[in-house]
Design a protein around this motif. Structure first.
Motif, PDB file in Angstrom:
ATOM      1  N   UNK A 195      15.277   1.054  16.106  1.00  0.00           N
ATOM      2  CA  UNK A 195      16.831   0.716  16.257  1.00  0.00           C
ATOM      3  C   UNK A 195      17.531   1.897  16.987  1.00  0.00           C
ATOM      4  N   UNK A 196      17.094   3.170  16.458  1.00  0.00           N
ATOM      5  CA  UNK A 196      17.766   4.292  17.019  1.00  0.00           C
ATOM      6  C   UNK A 196      17.550   4.442  18.417  1.00  0.00           C
ATOM      7  N   UNK A 197      16.124   4.383  18.937  1.00  0.00           N
ATOM      8  CA  UNK A 197      15.876   4.731  20.199  1.00  0.00           C
ATOM      9  C   UNK A 197      15.942   3.847  21.422  1.00  0.00           C
ATOM     10  N   UNK A 198      15.449   2.484  20.816  1.00  0.00           N
ATOM     11  CA  UNK A 198      15.372   1.332  21.516  1.00  0.00           C
ATOM     12  C   UNK A 198      13.964   1.247  21.947  1.00  0.00           C
ATOM     13  N   UNK A 199      13.109   2.161  21.437  1.00  0.00           N
ATOM     14  CA  UNK A 199      11.730   2.088  21.704  1.00  0.00           C
ATOM     15  C   UNK A 199      10.834   1.815  20.823  1.00  0.00           C
ATOM     16  N   UNK A 200       9.605   1.459  20.836  1.00  0.00           N
ATOM     17  CA  UNK A 200       8.749   1.298  19.774  1.00  0.00           C
ATOM     18  C   UNK A 200       8.161   2.574  19.418  1.00  0.00           C
ATOM     19  N   UNK A 201       8.021   2.894  17.916  1.00  0.00           N
ATOM     20  CA  UNK A 201       7.374   3.781  17.526  1.00  0.00           C
ATOM     21  C   UNK A 201       6.178   4.535  18.104  1.00  0.00           C
ATOM     22  N   UNK A 202       5.974   5.706  18.497  1.00  0.00           N
ATOM     23  CA  UNK A 202       5.138   6.331  19.459  1.00  0.00           C
ATOM     24  C   UNK A 202       4.067   6.571  18.706  1.00  0.00           C
ATOM     25  N   UNK A 203       3.257   5.392  18.070  1.00  0.00           N
ATOM     26  CA  UNK A 203       2.013   5.658  17.165  1.00  0.00           C
ATOM     27  C   UNK A 203       1.075   4.296  17.922  1.00  0.00           C
ATOM     28  N   UNK A 204       0.152   4.651  18.087  1.00  0.00           N
ATOM     29  CA  UNK A 204      -0.968   3.630  18.590  1.00  0.00           C
ATOM     30  C   UNK A 204      -1.013   2.568  17.868  1.00  0.00           C
ATOM     31  N   UNK A 205      -0.560   1.374  18.538  1.00  0.00           N
ATOM     32  CA  UNK A 205      -0.277  -0.033  17.626  1.00  0.00           C
ATOM     33  C   UNK A 205       0.378  -0.065  16.683  1.00  0.00           C
ATOM     34  N   UNK A 258       0.909  -1.095  -0.072  1.00  0.00           N
ATOM     35  CA  UNK A 258      -0.223   0.119  -0.034  1.00  0.00           C
ATOM     36  C   UNK A 258       0.863   1.300   0.033  1.00  0.00           C
ATOM     37  N   UNK A 259       0.192   2.185  -0.720  1.00  0.00           N
ATOM     38  CA  UNK A 259       1.259   3.400  -0.622  1.00  0.00           C
ATOM     39  C   UNK A 259       1.503   4.030   0.807  1.00  0.00           C
ATOM     40  N   UNK A 260       2.748   4.445   1.329  1.00  0.00           N
ATOM     41  CA  UNK A 260       3.114   4.817   2.505  1.00  0.00           C
ATOM     42  C   UNK A 260       3.342   3.348   3.325  1.00  0.00           C
ATOM     43  N   UNK A 261       3.334   2.202   2.873  1.00  0.00           N
ATOM     44  CA  UNK A 261       3.707   0.891   3.607  1.00  0.00           C
ATOM     45  C   UNK A 261       5.322   0.936   3.817  1.00  0.00           C
ATOM     46  N   UNK A 262       6.132   1.176   2.722  1.00  0.00           N
ATOM     47  CA  UNK A 262       7.486   1.096   3.005  1.00  0.00           C
ATOM     48  C   UNK A 262       7.903   2.064   3.932  1.00  0.00           C
ATOM     49  N   UNK A 263       7.290   3.235   4.036  1.00  0.00           N
ATOM     50  CA  UNK A 263       7.812   4.297   4.883  1.00  0.00           C
ATOM     51  C   UNK A 263       7.402   3.816   6.151  1.00  0.00           C
ATOM     52  N   UNK A 264       6.277   3.200   6.542  1.00  0.00           N
ATOM     53  CA  UNK A 264       5.429   2.977   7.787  1.00  0.00           C
ATOM     54  C   UNK A 264       6.534   1.884   8.502  1.00  0.00           C
ATOM     55  N   UNK A 265       6.738   0.822   7.406  1.00  0.00           N
ATOM     56  CA  UNK A 265       7.787  -0.176   7.846  1.00  0.00           C
ATOM     57  C   UNK A 265       8.974   0.253   8.162  1.00  0.00           C
ATOM     58  N   UNK A 266       9.530   1.400   7.356  1.00  0.00           N
ATOM     59  CA  UNK A 266      10.897   1.637   7.688  1.00  0.00           C
ATOM     60  C   UNK A 266      11.037   2.622   9.143  1.00  0.00           C
ATOM     61  N   UNK A 267      10.003   3.330   9.390  1.00  0.00           N
ATOM     62  CA  UNK A 267       9.715   3.977  10.513  1.00  0.00           C
ATOM     63  C   UNK A 267       9.795   3.046  11.780  1.00  0.00           C
ATOM     64  N   UNK A 268       8.876   1.969  11.629  1.00  0.00           N
ATOM     65  CA  UNK A 268       8.824   1.085  12.605  1.00  0.00           C
ATOM     66  C   UNK A 268      10.177   0.675  13.226  1.00  0.00           C
ATOM     67  N   UNK A 269      11.042   0.272  12.210  1.00  0.00           N
ATOM     68  CA  UNK A 269      12.295  -0.493  12.530  1.00  0.00           C
ATOM     69  C   UNK A 269      13.245   0.579  12.712  1.00  0.00           C
ATOM     70  N   UNK A 270      13.272   1.792  11.904  1.00  0.00           N
ATOM     71  CA  UNK A 270      14.415   2.497  12.050  1.00  0.00           C
ATOM     72  C   UNK A 270      14.190   3.203  13.513  1.00  0.00           C
TER      73      UNK A 270
END
Lengths: 596, 394
Positions: free
Chosen positions: A445-455, A430-442
């Motif tokens: 990896x950078x902060x050691x915490x989950x991305x601050x978005x609901x679920x 889906x459009x935005x999917x690569x971005x979302x997947x990358x943000x979840x990981x990046x």
């Protein structure tokens, strides 16, 4: 506040918004007016004239698609005059059309055929014009076949190429009886700016534009017992295939698709989502390296924003249109090509197979993938990395040929080894999917915490807006990434090349502040790809997107870096992201192309 | 013997243009509404052939609230058998330019364009000189209006007003859907007045002599004079300014060679009138009480008995087949079918009854084609086939 007006359609009085076209007003009350040149994705052309209706009191008929309703209009959609005229127009179209239906690739899914069938045109009053014209079939492109003898000149492809993609590879040439859809200097499709995105195919009502199919080649490979045929399936296929099988748009058929592929005889049914997860690791690492080089080392050779490179239509577009910007592209191959390169190396090694005996097939929502697999540089395994690319539509044809009752299949899982994936891989479709997947990981990896978005749902990059933006502030990063403290990571997502152009123009003019941009050639991302079931419309793409996100939601793992197979492949084979082996197999380079 | 000079000849259009400066200055100091009223009361209708009331066109465009508007002079004179506009532009160009400027004043436009037919490139030089002189004078009197020439490239369809806009915008000359009409959204999507060369020459006449003088010419629904391009089997081909509303009998008496079999009124997109209908036909715009009245953009082609009407029709259809823009089905395919159809009948490959099918097809084209080109193919086709059916078959 829109003004309401009163009109009469076939003696039925209705109240509608001012400015509504006659076509839409009629559809709202269940009156069907046939169309050919009309498409919900495109501007109104009003050139096929099939939709003519009678306005009482006027001698001439009006095109329902192109005529806005006015107060007091008295519209007849099935009068004597309308019926006769409409029949004439269909007969005219047929007289100019190479109606070789039984041998046509679009047989059964052709709007002209359907119209001829609905109106039961049994006679051939007019002189057949096709034999008198010197039509050629352009099959030079690895992705698209263009057959002018089946073209009805509705110009949907021309409008698609211009309005959705901003490419203008297809355009109208000549006039009068010689008028046809052509390319720059009438060159073959593979010699012009065409990105092979296949949107023209998706919007073509007839068989004038179809994908180059590799069905027979794949059957041959399956039949050859000395070959080990592996198939990888792209994320968007599982939310589109059902439509070809008589299911409602948005039906998820992952398990059934896997079962069907096994029955077709593939030796291993694997998942492109696996290499999508791999892409996230490689691309995410590349992004962080780039950020470091720019923010810490102030290396002026490094270009930001980094642009994704998963969409081969987009890649060819930037190579043609912005050859000076190739440095912005991530060097990562697309998931398909990563998978192909690994199938004949890693997979062959683990499964103890001779790579020359592996036939690597992929099923993609995309026609540009056919071109991509054909690129000369895509031989990093020592062989052609991906041998054949099928579209969702071709897969559906194979399933039908094989006599599989798709709806009765029982769900099966993918094979192990390059078959396991996470929800992050799924949303690549889906459009935005690569971005979302990358943000979840990046972010993690950078902060050691989950991305601050609901679920884990990065909602700003979801949805069908042409250009979407999102920014995330990085606070308290891990020690290694301290230089990112307080950095506002700015991201953008563009889908449809006309929107890609908007973002690229900002980047070229230096007014963009983005760090990372996802580009997808097709509207809606891969789920609206040129290889997906026909028809397409904003509503259908919306439903497919909902299915993709539901699929993600249902996955036990939803972050690429947690995929156990990914961890394993780095441990056993690749050693580390952006390592030597990765560079050899998973990364590529781009070429400058001319702007025509 | 019949008198040799039956029709009242007029000399407004080609009368000298010496007083253009006075007219320009005089008119742009009057309230726009007054000028619109004058045009409306003259009942001048567009001389390109379609006959839309000129005053109303200016009025509608003047009522649009847009900062940018355009005045365009349609000099894409492409109808077979018309050659009057080039004569106007070479003999009295300043009349046309003056009318354009006054129109600009009336509707609130500062830019005018002349869309000049590709084949008229030889007019460009002299016309540009006239434009220079004109614009210089406008500057001198502090009247802001510029005029430029836009050269067409030779496609007949670009004479259709919306195709003309597309062509000017650098696109392929294909007619647009209407509505919106040019008075709302024309060139570059802005309100535009687009008038034929001759229409603008007549507005000059009206501004010069007053609406009454113009109105007194002609008949009801068809006021004023008109230039006619007379060609074909005639001893005196040429351009003549005559009153509208004349009877075709009188016309043939004056211009025929004594053996006139038929007259094609309005060029390839017009109607063929056979000898037996000369007396009941007048030349002008169709009105409630006029009987058979045929409009023309000026083309009057005379055919004598040595001519084959089959060849005439074949020639027209070949023209349309080639000059259709090709976008809409009825016109693109219809023209091919009509042409191939009459050829097949002539060769005996189709029966004479096939002509009836073709006549019904021509009617469908008239009802359903997107623009005037496809809609008017039926005019010549039906009038020729119906009146000279035998010539089509044998």
């Amino acid at each position: 506040m829109t003004t309401k007006i009163k009109i009469t359609i076939n003696d039925l009085e209705v109240e509608i918004d001012q400015g509504t076209s006659i076509l839409n007003a009629a559809r709202d009350i269940g009156v069907i007016i046939p169309t050919l040149c009309y498409h919900k994705d495109l501007c109104v052309a009003g050139n096929c004239r099939v939709c003519v209706v009678e306005l009482v009191g006027q001698k001439k008929l009006s095109a329902a698609c192109a005529t806005p309703c006015e107060e007091g209009m008295n519209i007849l959609t099935n009068s004597f005059k309308v019926r006769n005229s409409r029949k004439h127009i269909i007969e005219l179209l047929l007289s100019e059309h190479n109606a070789d239906c039984t041998r046509c690739y679009k047989n059964g899914n052709c709007e002209l055929q359907k119209l001829a069938s609905d109106f039961k045109i049994m006679t051939q009053d007019f002189i057949r014009l096709v034999p008198f014209k010197n039509y050629t079939i352009d099959h030079f492109s690895p992705s698209i076949i263009k057959d002018d003898s089946k073209c009805i000149r509705c110009q949907r492809c021309v409008r698609t190429c211009e309005e959705i993609q901003g490419v203008n590879a297809l355009t109208v040439a000549y006039k009068g009886d010689q008028m046809k859809i052509s390319t720059f200097f009438e060159k073959p499709m593979n010699d012009v700016i065409c990105t092979n995105c296949g949107q023209c195919i998706n919007h073509c009502p007839t068989g004038a534009l179809v994908e180059k199919n590799y069905i027979e080649e794949v059957w041959d490979a399956i039949a050859d017992k000395s070959c080990h045929v592996v198939i990888q399936t792209a994320p968007a296929v599982r939310v589109g295939l059902g439509e070809e099988m008589g299911l409602e748009p948005g039906t998820r058929v992952t398990g059934k698709m896997v079962a069907a592929l096994r029955r077709l005889g593939f030796d291993a049914v694997l998942d492109t989502d696996f290499s999508a997860d791999l892409t996230i690791i490689e691309e995410g690492s590349e992004l962080m390296v780039r950020l470091k080089k720019v923010l810490v080392d102030h290396d002026s050779d490094i270009k930001l924003p980094m642009a994704t490179s998963c969409s081969p239509g987009w890649i060819k577009y930037i190579e043609h249109m912005y050859p000076d910007c190739l440095g912005h592209l991530s060097t990562c191959k697309s998931p398909q090509q990563m998978f192909g390169a690994l199938a004949k190396t890693y997979y062959a090694k683990v499964r103890n197979l001779k790579p020359e005996k592996i036939v690597s097939v992929s099923v993609m929502p995309c026609t540009a993938k056919k071109f991509e697999a054909n690129r000369p540089e895509m031989h990093d395994s020592g062989y052609r990395d991906v041998d054949y690319v099928l579209t969702t539509r071709e897969l559906a044809i194979m399933i039908k040929q094989a006599g599989i009752d798709f709806q009765k299949l029982i769900d099966e899982p993918f094979d192990r080894l390059m078959g396991e994936s996470t929800g992050a891989g799924v949303i690549f479709g889906a459009t935005g999917g690569v971005m979302e997947a990358a943000l979840r990981t990046v972010y993690e990896l950078v902060t050691g915490r989950e991305i601050p978005f609901d679920n884990l749902n990065v909602t700003p990059v979801r949805g069908m807006d042409g250009v979407k933006e999102c920014s995330i502030r990085i606070e308290n990063p891990l020690e290694e990434w301290e230089f990112l403290e307080g950095v506002e990571l700015k991201c953008a997502v563009a889908h449809g090349l006309i929107n890609a152009k908007k973002v690229m123009d900002r980047i070229v003019s230096g007014t963009s502040e983005y760090h990372f941009v996802e580009f997808m050639a097709c509207p809606g991302g891969c789920l609206g790809g040129g290889g997906q079931p026909i028809p397409t419309s904003p509503e259908i793409r919306q439903k497919r997107a909902e299915a993709i996100y539901a699929e993600d939601q249902g996955m036990p793992l939803r972050k690429s870096h947690l995929n156990p197979e990914i961890l394993k492949i780095y441990a056993d084979f690749l050693s580390k992201p952006l390592g030597e082996k990765s560079h050899q197999l998973l990364h590529t380079q781009y070429i400058r192309r001319e702007r025509f | 013997m019949a008198p040799t000079y039956q029709l009242k000849r007029l000399d407004f259009i080609f009368k000298n243009e010496n007083d253009w400066k006075e007219i320009l200055v005089g008119k742009i100091n009057l309230p726009p509404q007054e000028l619109i009223n004058e045009l409306i009361s003259s009942e001048l209708k567009g001389r390109g052939g379609a006959g839309f009331p000129t005053g109303l066109k200016w009025k509608l465009t003047s009522e649009e609230k847009e900062a940018v508007k355009y005045v365009i002079c349609n000099a894409d004179e492409g109808e077979p058998g018309t050659f009057k506009d080039r004569e106007i532009l070479s003999k009295v160009p300043l009349k046309v330019l003056t009318s354009m400027a006054i129109c600009g004043y009336v509707i609130g436009s500062k830019e005018g364009y002349i869309y000049l037919r590709g084949e008229y490139f030889f007019l460009q030089h002299e016309l540009n000189k006239a434009i220079e002189e004109f614009v210089a004078y406008c500057r001198k009197i502090n009247f802001e209006f510029t005029i430029r020439i836009f050269m067409g490239s030779g496609a007949y369809i670009c004479g259709e007003e919306t195709a003309l806009f597309e062509s000017m915008e650098g696109k392929r000359g294909e007619p647009r859907n209407k509505p919106p009409f040019p008075s709302v959204s024309g060139y570059m999507g802005k309100p535009t007045v687009i008038n034929n060369v001759e229409t603008l020459a007549h507005t000059y006449t009206i501004f010069e002599y007053g609406a009454k003088r113009f109105y007194d010419l002609g008949v009801q629904y068809s006021r004023g004079s008109k230039l006619f391009s007379v060609s074909g089997d005639t001893p005196k081909p040429g351009i003549y300014e005559l009153e509208l509303g004349m009877s075709l009998v009188d016309f043939v008496d004056e211009f025929g060679d004594g053996d006139t079999k038929a007259v094609q009124v309005g060029g390839a997109s017009g109607f063929l009138v056979p000898r037996k209908r000369f007396s009941e036909t007048t030349i002008g715009f169709q009105g409630k009480l006029t009987g058979i009245s045929l409009p023309t953009g000026g083309s009057m082609m005379l055919f004598n008995s040595s001519r084959s009407m089959y060849n005439v029709l074949d020639n027209y259809l070949e023209f349309f087949r080639e000059e259709s823009c090709g976008q809409c089905t009825p016109c693109r395919v219809g023209c091919q079918q009509l042409l191939n159809g009459i050829k097949a009948v002539k060769r005996g490959e189709k029966t004479a009854g096939y002509l009836e099918k073709l006549l019904r097809l021509a009617e469908t084209m008239q009802f359903t084609a997107k623009c005037g080109l496809g809609q008017s193919v039926a005019n010549s086709f039906s009038s020729i086939v119906e009146n000279f059916r035998e010539e089509m078959i044998y």
